[in-house]
Structure formats: structure tokens, C-alpha cells
Design an enzyme around this catalytic site. Structure first.
Site, PDB file in Angstrom:
ATOM      1  N   HIS A  75      -4.385  -7.125   2.046  1.00  0.00           N
ATOM      2  CA  HIS A  75      -3.740  -6.427   1.205  1.00  0.00           C
ATOM      3  C   HIS A  75      -2.530  -6.742  -0.331  1.00  0.00           C
ATOM      4  O   HIS A  75      -1.982  -6.665  -0.965  1.00  0.00           O
ATOM      5  CB  HIS A  75      -3.517  -4.718   1.506  1.00  0.00           C
ATOM      6  CG  HIS A  75      -2.252  -4.308   2.335  1.00  0.00           C
ATOM      7  ND1 HIS A  75      -2.626  -4.261   3.541  1.00  0.00           N
ATOM      8  CD2 HIS A  75      -1.585  -4.228   1.489  1.00  0.00           C
ATOM      9  CE1 HIS A  75      -0.757  -3.768   3.784  1.00  0.00           C
ATOM     10  NE2 HIS A  75      -0.526  -4.182   2.707  1.00  0.00           N
ATOM     11  N   ASP A 105      -7.916  -6.018   7.444  1.00  0.00           N
ATOM     12  CA  ASP A 105      -6.888  -6.375   6.421  1.00  0.00           C
ATOM     13  C   ASP A 105      -5.724  -7.908   6.940  1.00  0.00           C
ATOM     14  O   ASP A 105      -4.362  -7.946   6.766  1.00  0.00           O
ATOM     15  CB  ASP A 105      -5.825  -5.027   6.396  1.00  0.00           C
ATOM     16  CG  ASP A 105      -5.033  -5.275   5.248  1.00  0.00           C
ATOM     17  OD1 ASP A 105      -4.756  -5.580   4.706  1.00  0.00           O
ATOM     18  OD2 ASP A 105      -3.613  -4.868   5.960  1.00  0.00           O
ATOM     19  N   SER A 181       4.574  -5.292   5.553  1.00  0.00           N
ATOM     20  CA  SER A 181       3.352  -5.439   5.558  1.00  0.00           C
ATOM     21  C   SER A 181       2.961  -6.773   5.701  1.00  0.00           C
ATOM     22  O   SER A 181       3.639  -8.071   4.735  1.00  0.00           O
ATOM     23  CB  SER A 181       2.525  -5.628   3.958  1.00  0.00           C
ATOM     24  OG  SER A 181       2.183  -3.781   4.331  1.00  0.00           O
TER      25      SER A 181
END
Length: 330
Positions: A75, A105, A181
């Protein structure tokens, strides 16, 4: 003498805190040089009168090979028109996408650079709840921010904002924020056991990481083929322990399996006759003790090929024919 015991207790507490601090400092010194800041540009569609536009964003990542391959979240880089990486030493490099796998992901990007520090992937399957973990990343652009905590739970399922369900994730209370992230979750030996992926808002201390066992498998496939073709059976599941008397009585090669929580309509699993509550313990003579095992088996070799599932339904051991199909929409 009465005051000696409290003094010794305080001294022992101080020693424990010092040992904890030394462990965290050692991990940070070892892993931080491999952590990178990932900056991306993406096209977005404005209202017709404004036309397409571009926005900037970013996240974290880490170098896991000496020749510049970097793991990050899908993402973070998905649909990026431009990617730039800033290393720990301040150098900047353009990066290109090697492969992107939204289903886990995870993504692999690469920079062409020399003299790179890199971090090693550890064994997430050896993790225990309560174990010390350390997260390193770039929240809100603050480079190499370090937080620590423990493994709060294992085997969680996480549905992303796009609707994808990621199974078998690590839950931790190591504080994560936007920008973390793609950064590493590290054990006390300095081995990366997870890729930080998400935080539950507005909750505090509920954060998730993709385990290194999945990251290693996905990264190898992306580096080899640039994409992952998977077969798909259409279940949502979670790892469950099996009662010892069932393992012994049914002569099972595993002590846990994959509990079927739900099924997609008109999926291969539904057509095969699986129902919620079934526990998958094998596929084509391969033992299935976890969701990770099932993911590894559902490769492109099984697309449109009949396979045999071994399933526990209450106290019965069943054998079911299933024909996986190709997973679309990656």
C-alpha cells in the site's frame, strides 16, 4: 539491616532495566542502517474541471540483500509513478518496483547502490506471545524512530482498507504511526520477524505486522517472477490447536490446522462442500498446520488442478476433492 532488602530489590530492578536497554540499543545499532525512507508520487483523479493531479506520500522499508533489494508494504508503493529512497546515511536513490503483492500487503523495490547495510529475516514461527519486539521506521517523516513493546497475539486476521483479508499477522503493542508502514519489526537478536503494516485507530497499542515467514516466501517469488500467481479456494480461516485425543485417534500428522471461518459464494471451497467450522489439516498428502502452510501450497501449480483436502468436521475425518482457480484482482 531492615533497609537492605528494599535496596537489593531496587538494585535488581535497575539491573533488569539496564539489560532491557542494552538489548534495545544493540538491536537499533544493528538494524537501523538497513532501514530506509520511501517517498512516492501517485496520480489521483480530481473532479473533471481540475483534471488528474499528483500527491506525495511515503512510508518505510528495509534493505534485505546487499545488492539493494528492499521490502516494504504494497500500500506504500502501489500505483506509484515515482519512488525515491533515502538511506540511513542520507544518500538518495530512485527506486523501481520489482514486484507488488496486495494480497499480503508486501512489495519489493530496488535501488542501484553500493556499500549497503542490510538486515536478516528471522523465524517468525518461533515467536511467543509476550516476547520483546522493536519497531523501527519513519513515522511522519521522523527518520529511524524506535519503539518497543511485546508480541500481543499471533495468528490474527486483518482486513485492509481496500477489503483484502490478510491472515496470520502478528499483533504488537509497539507504537506505530503513519509512515511506519513497511518498516521492520525486530526481535531481541536483531532479526526481522515482521513487516509493520497497520495500526487500529483510534485504539492505542493495537498494531499489526506481516510475519517474516510470509515475507520471505513472497519476496523470493517477486524477485524471481515479478509477480505471484496463486490458486484460490475461497475461505477465510485462522489457526487452531487440535485436541490431543483427536490427533492420536485420527492418526493426524499435525497438532493444529486451519479453521474455516467463512466461505466466498460460488468459490471452489463452497463447491467442494466445505462449511464454516471445518478444520483443514492436509492438502494432497501435505500436512496443513497453519494458514501459512495453506498459502504456500496454493501456488500456480494448483490452478485448475484437482486436489484432495483432508478435513476434520466435528469428530469425523473427511477427504474432499477441490479444484482451485486462479486468484484474480492482484
Amino acid at each position: 539491616m531492615a533497609g537492605a532488602a528494599p535496596f537489593r530489590a531496587q538494585e535488581k530492578d535497575d539491573e533488569l532495566l539496564d539489560a532491557y536497554s542494552r538489548a534495545v540499543v544493540s538491536v537499533v545499532d544493528k538494524v537501523s542502517p538497513a532501514v530506509v525512507n520511501v517517498y512516492v508520487s501517485k496520480k489521483i483523479q480530481r473532479p473533471m474541471m481540475y483534471g488528474p493531479d499528483e500527491v506525495q506520500g511515503g512510508g518505510s522499508g528495509f534493505i534485505f540483500t546487499p545488492d539493494g533489494f528492499i521490502l516494504t508494504n504494497s500500500h506504500v508503493i502501489h500505483d506509484a509513478t515515482k519512488i525515491e529512497v533515502t538511506l540511513y546515511d542520507g544518500r538518495h536513490f530512485p527506486a523501481r518496483v520489482i514486484g507488488d503483492d496486495p494480497d499480503t500487503d508486501l512489495a519489493v523495490i530496488k535501488v542501484d547502490a553500493h556499500d549497503l547495510a542490510f538486515a536478516e529475516l528471522g523465524d517468525s514461527e518461533a515467536l511467543r506471545v509476550g516476547q520483546l519486539v522493536i519497531a523501527i521506521g519513519n513515522p511522519f517523516g521522523f527518520n529511524c524512530t524506535v519503539t518497543s513493546g511485546v508480541v500481543s497475539a499471533l495468528g490474527r486476521s486483518l482486513r485492509t482498507g481496500s477489503g483484502r483479508l490478510i491472515d496470520d499477522v502478528i499483533q504488537t503493542d509497539a507504537a506505530l504511526n503513519p509512515g511506519n508502514s513497511g518498516g521492520p519489526l525486530v526481535n531481541s537478536r536483531g532479526e526481522i520477524i515482521g513487516v509493520n503494516s497497520a495500526v487500529v485507530l483510534p485504539a492505542q497499542g493495537i498494531c499489526f505486522a506481516i510475519p517474516s515467514s510470509i515475507a520471505r516466501f513472497v519476496a523470493a517469488a517477486l524477485m524471481h517472477d515479478g509477480k505471484i500467481r496463486r490458486s484460490w479456494i475461497g475461505i477465510s480461516g485462522q489457526n487452531v490447536a487440535l485436541r490431543p485425543e483427536i490427533v492420536k485417534g485420527k492418526h493426524l500428522p499435525v497438532e493444529q490446522g486451519v479453521l474455516v471461518v467463512s466461505l466466498e459464494r460460488r468459490s471452489p471451497a463452497e463447491r467442494a462442500g466445505l462449511v464454516p467450522g471445518d478444520v483443514i489439516v492436509g492438502m494432497d498428502e501435505h500436512p496443513v498446520k497453519s494458514i501459512d502452510d495453506l498459502h504456500k501450497l496454493l501456488t500456480e501449480e494448483f490452478i485448475n488442478k484437482k486436489a484432495k483436502l483432508t478435513v476434520l468436521r466435528r469428530l469425523d475425518k473427511l477427504s474432499m476433492d477441490i479444484v482451485p482457480v486462479e486468484k484474480l484482482g492482484q
